[in-house]
Design a protein around this motif. Structure first.
Motif, short mmCIF file in Angstrom:
data_model
loop_
_atom_site.label_atom_id
_atom_site.label_comp_id
_atom_site.label_asym_id
_atom_site.label_seq_id
_atom_site.Cartn_x
_atom_site.Cartn_y
_atom_site.Cartn_z
N PHE A 159 0.74 -1.11 -0.06
CA PHE A 159 -0.14 0.13 -0.44
C PHE A 159 0.98 1.29 -0.24
O PHE A 159 1.90 0.96 0.87
N ILE A 174 0.48 4.79 1.26
CA ILE A 174 -0.53 5.33 2.67
C ILE A 174 0.34 6.69 2.98
O ILE A 174 1.23 6.49 3.38
N VAL A 216 3.38 7.36 5.94
CA VAL A 216 3.53 6.35 7.12
C VAL A 216 5.23 6.00 6.10
O VAL A 216 5.83 5.67 7.44
N CYS A 236 -4.15 -3.19 9.26
CA CYS A 236 -5.01 -2.89 8.30
C CYS A 236 -6.18 -3.40 8.57
O CYS A 236 -6.46 -4.47 9.20
N GLU A 260 -9.75 0.78 7.38
CA GLU A 260 -8.93 1.21 8.31
C GLU A 260 -7.41 1.18 8.77
O GLU A 260 -6.85 0.04 8.90
N PHE A 261 -6.42 2.09 8.35
CA PHE A 261 -4.66 2.28 8.66
C PHE A 261 -4.41 2.50 9.77
O PHE A 261 -4.75 3.30 10.58
#
Length: 167
Positions: free
Chosen positions: A89, A91, A94, A109, A113-114
């Motif tokens: 991903f 993000i 991050v 995850c 939602e992370f």
């Protein structure tokens, strides 16, 4: 400072001199790795990237193009899901977490939602780190995607078949 709405974010990204994945190794450095699978995959990926670059004929230089590729590849974080396995991903922010193979903190995850989940009490001002790839990536992926080599990576164990006994 870079102008525009993304200027501040772009200014935080590392410059071309900080690109440390195998895509930026010269032949001597690649040869010094002494690991044919990484050498072969790097050369193959560079061939594919060069073909895509030549076909697109962008206004950017090859160096700028490779810098952009680095920004994406080195920031695509692998998250290990126990049910589905690893997924990658992009993000936002991050990538501000550094990699530490002994970090108790995890990136998860759940339900789309992370979350970065603290594995112990966190003190104000303390730097947080995570384990890239959920701790499931071998050295090949770590050096090629992040420019990182973990000396004691438990996923670097390779099984070598024993030759059949001779009579």
């Amino acid at each position: 400072p870079t102008p525009g709405p993304l200027g501040a974010a772009l200014d935080m990204l590392p410059g071309i001199d900080a690109c440390d994945t195998t895509d930026f190794f010269d032949e001597a450095e690649l040869g010094a790795l002494g690991w044919a699978p990484v050498q072969d995959e790097t050369r193959e990926r560079l061939s594919i990237l060069r073909a895509a670059f030549d076909a697109a004929r962008p206004a950017a230089s090859w160096g700028d193009y490779m810098w952009g590729v680095y920004q994406v590849v080195s920031r695509a974080i692998t998250i290990l899901d126990p049910a589905d396995g690893p997924s990658r991903f992009l993000i936002p922010l991050v990538d501000m977490f550094n990699h530490d193979p002994s970090s108790p903190h995890t990136l998860r995850c759940r339900g789309g939602e992370f979350q970065v989940v603290a594995g112990r009490k966190v003190h104000p001002g303390e730097q947080l780190s995570i384990v890239y790839g959920g701790g499931a990536l071998d050295g090949d992926r770590m050096i090629q995607d992040y420019g990182i080599f973990d000396r004691d990576n438990p996923h670097d164990i390779r099984k070598v078949p024993r030759p059949p006994p001779t009579a």
